[in-house]
Motif scaffolding. Structure first.
Motif, short mmCIF file in Angstrom:
data_model
loop_
_atom_site.label_atom_id
_atom_site.label_comp_id
_atom_site.label_asym_id
_atom_site.label_seq_id
_atom_site.Cartn_x
_atom_site.Cartn_y
_atom_site.Cartn_z
N LYS A 58 -2.12 -21.85 -60.20
CA LYS A 58 -0.85 -22.56 -60.06
C LYS A 58 0.24 -21.60 -59.57
CE LYS A 58 2.43 -25.19 -62.89
NZ LYS A 58 2.61 -26.31 -61.96
N ARG A 59 0.31 -20.45 -60.18
CA ARG A 59 1.40 -19.51 -59.89
C ARG A 59 1.14 -18.63 -58.67
NH1 ARG A 59 4.68 -16.61 -58.23
NH2 ARG A 59 6.05 -15.20 -59.29
N TRP A 60 -0.08 -18.08 -58.54
CA TRP A 60 -0.33 -17.01 -57.59
C TRP A 60 -1.16 -17.40 -56.37
CZ3 TRP A 60 2.66 -12.99 -58.07
CH2 TRP A 60 3.20 -12.71 -59.31
N ILE A 61 -1.76 -18.59 -56.39
CA ILE A 61 -2.52 -19.05 -55.23
C ILE A 61 -1.77 -20.16 -54.51
CG2 ILE A 61 -4.66 -20.17 -54.43
CD1 ILE A 61 -5.05 -17.25 -55.38
N PHE A 62 -1.33 -21.15 -55.27
CA PHE A 62 -0.68 -22.32 -54.66
C PHE A 62 0.84 -22.30 -54.78
CE2 PHE A 62 -5.02 -23.60 -55.75
CZ PHE A 62 -5.47 -23.97 -54.50
N PHE A 63 1.39 -21.33 -55.54
CA PHE A 63 2.84 -21.18 -55.71
C PHE A 63 3.49 -22.51 -56.09
CE2 PHE A 63 1.31 -18.07 -52.62
CZ PHE A 63 1.62 -16.91 -53.30
N ASP A 64 2.86 -23.20 -57.01
CA ASP A 64 3.29 -24.53 -57.40
C ASP A 64 4.51 -24.46 -58.32
OD1 ASP A 64 2.59 -27.49 -57.57
OD2 ASP A 64 2.71 -26.93 -59.69
N GLN A 65 5.47 -25.32 -58.07
CA GLN A 65 6.71 -25.36 -58.84
C GLN A 65 6.82 -26.59 -59.74
OE1 GLN A 65 8.96 -22.78 -58.74
NE2 GLN A 65 7.41 -21.79 -57.48
N THR A 66 5.74 -27.33 -59.88
CA THR A 66 5.77 -28.53 -60.71
C THR A 66 6.28 -28.19 -62.10
OG1 THR A 66 3.91 -29.46 -59.51
CG2 THR A 66 4.37 -30.40 -61.68
N ALA A 67 7.24 -28.98 -62.56
CA ALA A 67 7.85 -28.74 -63.88
C ALA A 67 7.78 -30.02 -64.69
CB ALA A 67 9.29 -28.29 -63.71
N GLY A 68 7.99 -29.87 -65.98
CA GLY A 68 7.99 -31.02 -66.88
C GLY A 68 6.61 -31.26 -67.47
N ALA A 69 6.61 -31.61 -68.72
CA ALA A 69 5.35 -31.78 -69.44
C ALA A 69 4.49 -32.90 -68.85
CB ALA A 69 5.62 -32.05 -70.92
N VAL A 70 5.10 -34.01 -68.49
CA VAL A 70 4.34 -35.15 -67.96
C VAL A 70 3.71 -34.78 -66.61
CG1 VAL A 70 4.49 -37.52 -67.10
CG2 VAL A 70 5.67 -36.88 -69.21
N ALA A 71 4.52 -34.21 -65.71
CA ALA A 71 4.02 -33.85 -64.38
C ALA A 71 2.93 -32.78 -64.48
CB ALA A 71 5.16 -33.37 -63.49
N GLN A 72 3.15 -31.78 -65.32
CA GLN A 72 2.16 -30.73 -65.47
C GLN A 72 0.91 -31.24 -66.17
OE1 GLN A 72 3.23 -26.64 -66.23
NE2 GLN A 72 5.39 -27.20 -66.05
N GLY A 73 1.08 -32.15 -67.09
CA GLY A 73 -0.08 -32.76 -67.75
C GLY A 73 -0.94 -33.52 -66.76
N LYS A 74 -0.28 -34.27 -65.88
CA LYS A 74 -1.00 -35.01 -64.83
C LYS A 74 -1.69 -34.03 -63.89
CE LYS A 74 -0.35 -38.24 -61.03
NZ LYS A 74 0.59 -39.00 -60.22
N GLN A 75 -0.99 -32.98 -63.52
CA GLN A 75 -1.55 -31.99 -62.62
C GLN A 75 -2.76 -31.28 -63.26
OE1 GLN A 75 0.71 -28.36 -61.64
NE2 GLN A 75 0.51 -29.05 -59.51
N PHE A 76 -2.63 -30.90 -64.52
CA PHE A 76 -3.75 -30.25 -65.20
C PHE A 76 -4.93 -31.22 -65.33
CE2 PHE A 76 -6.14 -28.81 -68.97
CZ PHE A 76 -6.48 -27.54 -68.53
N GLY A 77 -4.64 -32.49 -65.53
CA GLY A 77 -5.69 -33.51 -65.57
C GLY A 77 -6.45 -33.58 -64.25
N LEU A 78 -5.72 -33.58 -63.14
CA LEU A 78 -6.35 -33.58 -61.81
C LEU A 78 -7.15 -32.29 -61.59
CD1 LEU A 78 -3.57 -35.05 -59.49
CD2 LEU A 78 -5.82 -36.04 -59.94
#
Length: 136
Positions: A58-78
């Motif tokens: 998330k941080r060092w390959i894709f430089f993703d800035q997704t924030a918030g528990a719901v959005a990050q929860g969805k992202q981690f689910g994917l």
């Protein structure tokens, strides 16, 4: 980021996740060597490696800035869903090596081979479906 930097970074993070995975497996297998302990070790190691790899990717390959528990929860689910097929590759390879040769070395060699194949596949899936905005 250059392709070379991406490959080196991704490979290094995969190694970190593999080491975490196998270390957790070894800790769990201290409890016993039955099929149940082996299954528990596979699950615990996989979960530990998954979390470590997600944070690093998330941080060092894709430089993703997704924030918030719901959005990050969805992202981690994917991210986890993309890992299901690749986890089957990993588990099947590790289990096959363990059943054929019956040693810790063979089991871990199978794990490394399966995880390597899985991570190459997973990068492509994550880039397309999980971290598609600003993907590397």
């Amino acid at each position: 980021m250059t392709r070379t930097t991406l490959v080196i970074r991704y490979a290094a993070f995969a190694v970190v996740a593999v080491v975490v995975n196998l270390a957790v497996q070894r800790l769990v297998l201290l409890g016993g060597e039955t099929g149940l302990w082996f299954t528990l070790a596979l699950g615990a190691g996989t979960l530990a490696g998954l979390v470590v790899k997600y944070v690093l990717d998330k941080r060092w390959i894709f430089f993703d800035q997704t924030a918030g528990a719901v959005a990050q929860g969805k992202q981690f689910g994917l991210y986890t869903l993309m890992g299901v097929a690749t986890t089957v590759i990993f588990w099947a390879t590790e289990t096959g090596f363990w059943l054929i040769w019956g040693t810790d070395f063979a089991r871990e060699a199978g794990a490394v081979i399966g995880l390597t194949i899985g991570y190459v596949t997973k990068y492509q899936l994550d880039r397309r479906f999980v971290f598609h905005e600003g993907a590397a």
